[in-house]
Design a protein around this motif. Sequence first.
Motif, PDB file in Angstrom:
ATOM      1  N   ILE A  79      49.920  26.284  17.736  1.00 48.31           N
ATOM      2  CA  ILE A  79      50.661  27.310  16.996  1.00 48.31           C
ATOM      3  C   ILE A  79      51.437  28.138  18.003  1.00 48.31           C
ATOM      4  O   ILE A  79      50.863  28.624  18.985  1.00 48.31           O
ATOM      5  CB  ILE A  79      49.721  28.226  16.194  1.00 48.31           C
ATOM      6  CG1 ILE A  79      48.907  27.416  15.189  1.00 48.31           C
ATOM      7  CG2 ILE A  79      50.522  29.311  15.469  1.00 48.31           C
ATOM      8  CD1 ILE A  79      47.886  28.241  14.424  1.00 48.31           C
ATOM      9  N   ALA A  80      52.722  28.262  17.773  1.00 46.01           N
ATOM     10  CA  ALA A  80      53.561  29.090  18.648  1.00 46.01           C
ATOM     11  C   ALA A  80      54.310  30.098  17.796  1.00 46.01           C
ATOM     12  O   ALA A  80      54.674  29.819  16.649  1.00 46.01           O
ATOM     13  CB  ALA A  80      54.547  28.236  19.435  1.00 46.01           C
ATOM     14  N   GLY A  81      54.521  31.275  18.342  1.00 46.03           N
ATOM     15  CA  GLY A  81      55.244  32.300  17.609  1.00 46.03           C
ATOM     16  C   GLY A  81      56.156  33.078  18.534  1.00 46.03           C
ATOM     17  O   GLY A  81      55.981  33.062  19.760  1.00 46.03           O
ATOM     18  N   GLY A  82      57.134  33.740  17.957  1.00 41.38           N
ATOM     19  CA  GLY A  82      58.045  34.517  18.786  1.00 41.38           C
ATOM     20  C   GLY A  82      58.963  35.375  17.943  1.00 41.38           C
ATOM     21  O   GLY A  82      58.869  35.398  16.714  1.00 41.38           O
ATOM     22  N   ALA A  83      59.843  36.086  18.610  1.00 39.31           N
ATOM     23  CA  ALA A  83      60.767  36.996  17.940  1.00 39.31           C
ATOM     24  C   ALA A  83      62.142  36.882  18.572  1.00 39.31           C
ATOM     25  O   ALA A  83      62.279  36.555  19.762  1.00 39.31           O
ATOM     26  CB  ALA A  83      60.263  38.435  18.036  1.00 39.31           C
ATOM     27  N   CYS A  84      63.162  37.153  17.749  1.00 36.47           N
ATOM     28  CA  CYS A  84      64.544  37.097  18.228  1.00 36.47           C
ATOM     29  C   CYS A  84      65.342  38.165  17.502  1.00 36.47           C
ATOM     30  O   CYS A  84      65.293  38.263  16.267  1.00 36.47           O
ATOM     31  CB  CYS A  84      65.136  35.717  17.955  1.00 36.47           C
ATOM     32  SG  CYS A  84      66.816  35.493  18.572  1.00 36.47           S
ATOM     33  N   SER A  85      66.072  38.987  18.256  1.00 36.71           N
ATOM     34  CA  SER A  85      66.869  40.061  17.643  1.00 36.71           C
ATOM     35  C   SER A  85      68.302  39.590  17.412  1.00 36.71           C
ATOM     36  O   SER A  85      68.799  38.679  18.080  1.00 36.71           O
ATOM     37  CB  SER A  85      66.863  41.299  18.536  1.00 36.71           C
ATOM     38  OG  SER A  85      67.458  41.007  19.781  1.00 36.71           O
ATOM     39  N   PHE A  86      68.973  40.236  16.461  1.00 40.12           N
ATOM     40  CA  PHE A  86      70.338  39.889  16.071  1.00 40.12           C
ATOM     41  C   PHE A  86      71.160  41.161  15.939  1.00 40.12           C
ATOM     42  O   PHE A  86      70.611  42.240  15.662  1.00 40.12           O
ATOM     43  CB  PHE A  86      70.338  39.115  14.751  1.00 40.12           C
ATOM     44  CG  PHE A  86      69.748  37.741  14.853  1.00 40.12           C
ATOM     45  CD1 PHE A  86      70.556  36.641  15.022  1.00 40.12           C
ATOM     46  CD2 PHE A  86      68.369  37.562  14.808  1.00 40.12           C
ATOM     47  CE1 PHE A  86      70.015  35.365  15.140  1.00 40.12           C
ATOM     48  CE2 PHE A  86      67.814  36.302  14.920  1.00 40.12           C
ATOM     49  CZ  PHE A  86      68.641  35.200  15.088  1.00 40.12           C
ATOM     50  N   PRO A  87      72.472  41.056  16.079  1.00 46.15           N
ATOM     51  CA  PRO A  87      73.306  42.262  16.001  1.00 46.15           C
ATOM     52  C   PRO A  87      73.434  42.820  14.592  1.00 46.15           C
ATOM     53  O   PRO A  87      73.639  44.024  14.419  1.00 46.15           O
ATOM     54  CB  PRO A  87      74.664  41.788  16.530  1.00 46.15           C
ATOM     55  CG  PRO A  87      74.674  40.306  16.304  1.00 46.15           C
ATOM     56  CD  PRO A  87      73.251  39.863  16.479  1.00 46.15           C
ATOM     57  N   THR A  88      73.338  41.958  13.589  1.00 49.28           N
ATOM     58  CA  THR A  88      73.489  42.401  12.195  1.00 49.28           C
ATOM     59  C   THR A  88      72.503  41.663  11.307  1.00 49.28           C
ATOM     60  O   THR A  88      71.981  40.601  11.663  1.00 49.28           O
ATOM     61  CB  THR A  88      74.909  42.115  11.670  1.00 49.28           C
ATOM     62  OG1 THR A  88      75.107  40.691  11.641  1.00 49.28           O
ATOM     63  CG2 THR A  88      75.968  42.780  12.532  1.00 49.28           C
ATOM     64  N   ILE A  89      72.279  42.222  10.117  1.00 48.70           N
ATOM     65  CA  ILE A  89      71.460  41.554   9.099  1.00 48.70           C
ATOM     66  C   ILE A  89      72.054  40.203   8.743  1.00 48.70           C
ATOM     67  O   ILE A  89      71.343  39.201   8.594  1.00 48.70           O
ATOM     68  CB  ILE A  89      71.360  42.446   7.835  1.00 48.70           C
ATOM     69  CG1 ILE A  89      70.334  43.552   8.060  1.00 48.70           C
ATOM     70  CG2 ILE A  89      71.000  41.629   6.615  1.00 48.70           C
ATOM     71  CD1 ILE A  89      68.890  43.121   7.948  1.00 48.70           C
ATOM     72  N   LYS A  90      73.374  40.152   8.595  1.00 48.94           N
ATOM     73  CA  LYS A  90      74.022  38.900   8.205  1.00 48.94           C
ATOM     74  C   LYS A  90      73.780  37.821   9.252  1.00 48.94           C
ATOM     75  O   LYS A  90      73.513  36.659   8.911  1.00 48.94           O
ATOM     76  CB  LYS A  90      75.516  39.102   7.997  1.00 48.94           C
ATOM     77  CG  LYS A  90      76.223  37.855   7.474  1.00 48.94           C
ATOM     78  CD  LYS A  90      77.693  38.079   7.231  1.00 48.94           C
ATOM     79  CE  LYS A  90      78.338  36.863   6.581  1.00 48.94           C
ATOM     80  NZ  LYS A  90      78.083  35.594   7.285  1.00 48.94           N
ATOM     81  N   ALA A  91      73.889  38.183  10.524  1.00 52.20           N
ATOM     82  CA  ALA A  91      73.664  37.185  11.580  1.00 52.20           C
ATOM     83  C   ALA A  91      72.247  36.637  11.519  1.00 52.20           C
ATOM     84  O   ALA A  91      72.025  35.426  11.657  1.00 52.20           O
ATOM     85  CB  ALA A  91      73.937  37.810  12.945  1.00 52.20           C
ATOM     86  N   ALA A  92      71.269  37.520  11.288  1.00 52.74           N
ATOM     87  CA  ALA A  92      69.876  37.074  11.190  1.00 52.74           C
ATOM     88  C   ALA A  92      69.682  36.164   9.985  1.00 52.74           C
ATOM     89  O   ALA A  92      69.023  35.116  10.073  1.00 52.74           O
ATOM     90  CB  ALA A  92      68.957  38.284  11.110  1.00 52.74           C
ATOM     91  N   CYS A  93      70.255  36.547   8.843  1.00 56.53           N
ATOM     92  CA  CYS A  93      70.117  35.731   7.635  1.00 56.53           C
ATOM     93  C   CYS A  93      70.818  34.387   7.789  1.00 56.53           C
ATOM     94  O   CYS A  93      70.330  33.361   7.302  1.00 56.53           O
ATOM     95  CB  CYS A  93      70.670  36.478   6.431  1.00 56.53           C
ATOM     96  SG  CYS A  93      69.668  37.898   5.917  1.00 56.53           S
ATOM     97  N   ASP A  94      71.965  34.387   8.453  1.00 63.67           N
ATOM     98  CA  ASP A  94      72.657  33.123   8.699  1.00 63.67           C
ATOM     99  C   ASP A  94      71.788  32.180   9.534  1.00 63.67           C
ATOM    100  O   ASP A  94      71.764  30.968   9.300  1.00 63.67           O
ATOM    101  CB  ASP A  94      73.988  33.373   9.417  1.00 63.67           C
ATOM    102  CG  ASP A  94      75.046  33.969   8.499  1.00 63.67           C
ATOM    103  OD1 ASP A  94      74.857  33.905   7.270  1.00 63.67           O
ATOM    104  OD2 ASP A  94      76.050  34.508   9.021  1.00 63.67           O
ATOM    105  N   ALA A  95      71.046  32.736  10.487  1.00 60.98           N
ATOM    106  CA  ALA A  95      70.146  31.916  11.305  1.00 60.98           C
ATOM    107  C   ALA A  95      69.017  31.342  10.444  1.00 60.98           C
ATOM    108  O   ALA A  95      68.615  30.180  10.626  1.00 60.98           O
ATOM    109  CB  ALA A  95      69.572  32.742  12.453  1.00 60.98           C
ATOM    110  N   VAL A  96      68.512  32.140   9.522  1.00 64.49           N
ATOM    111  CA  VAL A  96      67.465  31.658   8.607  1.00 64.49           C
ATOM    112  C   VAL A  96      68.003  30.501   7.770  1.00 64.49           C
ATOM    113  O   VAL A  96      67.363  29.444   7.651  1.00 64.49           O
ATOM    114  CB  VAL A  96      66.982  32.796   7.689  1.00 64.49           C
ATOM    115  CG1 VAL A  96      66.052  32.249   6.612  1.00 64.49           C
ATOM    116  CG2 VAL A  96      66.268  33.860   8.503  1.00 64.49           C
ATOM    117  N   ILE A  97      69.176  30.711   7.174  1.00 59.19           N
ATOM    118  CA  ILE A  97      69.752  29.690   6.293  1.00 59.19           C
ATOM    119  C   ILE A  97      69.969  28.391   7.055  1.00 59.19           C
ATOM    120  O   ILE A  97      69.628  27.295   6.584  1.00 59.19           O
ATOM    121  CB  ILE A  97      71.072  30.205   5.688  1.00 59.19           C
ATOM    122  CG1 ILE A  97      70.789  31.380   4.752  1.00 59.19           C
ATOM    123  CG2 ILE A  97      71.809  29.096   4.943  1.00 59.19           C
ATOM    124  CD1 ILE A  97      72.028  32.147   4.318  1.00 59.19           C
TER     125      ILE A  97
END
Length: 470
Positions: free
Chosen positions: A230-248
């Motif tokens: 099991i591996a976990g981590g975090a990544c920050s984004f400049p905007t909500i849209k950028a983060a959601c685009d990465a999810v999609i």
Amino acid sequence: MALSDAKAGKRNEEGIFTVVGILKQRFGERFQTGESFRAQHAHTTTYIPAQLPDGVLFAETADDVKAAVKVCAEHKVPVIGFGTGSSLEGQVNAPNGGVSIDFSRMNRVLEVNAEDLDCTVEPGITREELNVYLRDTGLFFPIDPGANASIGGMASTRASGTNAVRYGTMKDNVLSVTAVTANGKEIRTARRARKSSAGYDLTRLFVGAEGTLGILTSVTLRLQGIPQKIAGGACSFPTIKAACDAVIMTIQMGIPVARIELLDDVQMRACNAYSGLTYAESPTLFLEFHGTDETVELQSAQFAEIAAECGGGEFLWTANAEERNKLWKARHDAYWACRALAPGLAALSTDVCVPISRLADCVAETQADIQEHGLMAPIVGHAGDGNFHVLLLFDDKTAEGVAVAENFVVRLNQRALAMDGTCTGEHGIGQGKMAFLEQELGGAVDLMRQVKRALDPDNIFNPGKIFHLV
């Protein structure tokens, strides 16, 4: 959400008086009518007012439940199931009075079938207790709604949580239930086979019914093997849209991520302050991957490429259990971190869910709404399945403050429905979202009413929840 839907119903005073007397005589100290016991078994987790039952039965066996339901049915007195009280939409309130059945003493594991990857448990066992019990078998139960909820409560509200993107929700992980129906008899909805074409899918009828069709006495669950890595981590984004685009992009590429959680900048600021972290205070994704050494490393590398393409920062991941647990504890403490932002204000936790392709639009529009109206409302999302939560901090001591909160919830739900989403991804309807259910499903709610009347003709099971019988 509207306080008008949490209105008190008609009480059957004569029936309640009779039932309280019978249950006191039968169960002795296991049936309590003191105000402190009754208050503990009413709704306390949001601004919906508590509506106390008239008595609390601490059931220890299915026979206790059958006996109580039979007496209540005979005298037409409401029965409300109670697990841990962590529901968020008033599900455990008693608007018509009645008897609360507390399942905390029905918390046994009845059977584990390791070869078949399933188990049967009593409804009062919590997900954490179950996973401690299963640890030596190499198996685990993956549904994690954040709170240490009871399995019966999770089944009744069709809960999901952080692992849903990989393992599904309760409706995907409950094979069968036993339930006490309005005649006081116990039924079993299915066998342990992984698939069946035998008649109506009664299991899924009870899963998500919020205790309005019967009282669960056992739940048979799918289990999973504990991953090798099991591996976990975090990544920050400049905007909500950028983060959601990465999810999609991650979901559309078929990367088998186990968890992918979105926290906005306000939520990250709260988590840093509350949990002593030093993450960037910008929209952030928390991720977890399950598999082998090779697959976990590959999936992490694939996500890092997606994050970079979407303008994200460096994806810092680890397989170290202590570091990973610290990361997820901060996520699970998000509610308390938010409360610490404004200790004098009330908190209203609400959720919606939209098709994954509309997640970025819905979250971005919601964030703009929050800013436009000068609200304090951090956003947390189970982003992998399009579900996100807003924790609105507001003044519940004034009519104006409550109106501001209710109007925001109306706008949020109408926004999700306009995107062909749902008014609740996992909190359920309870008392708080009745109006939105009607908007979402229209005439289908009338069909639900017909089912309710057929299975519970005297409306004794958790009345005043999901819809009003009109």
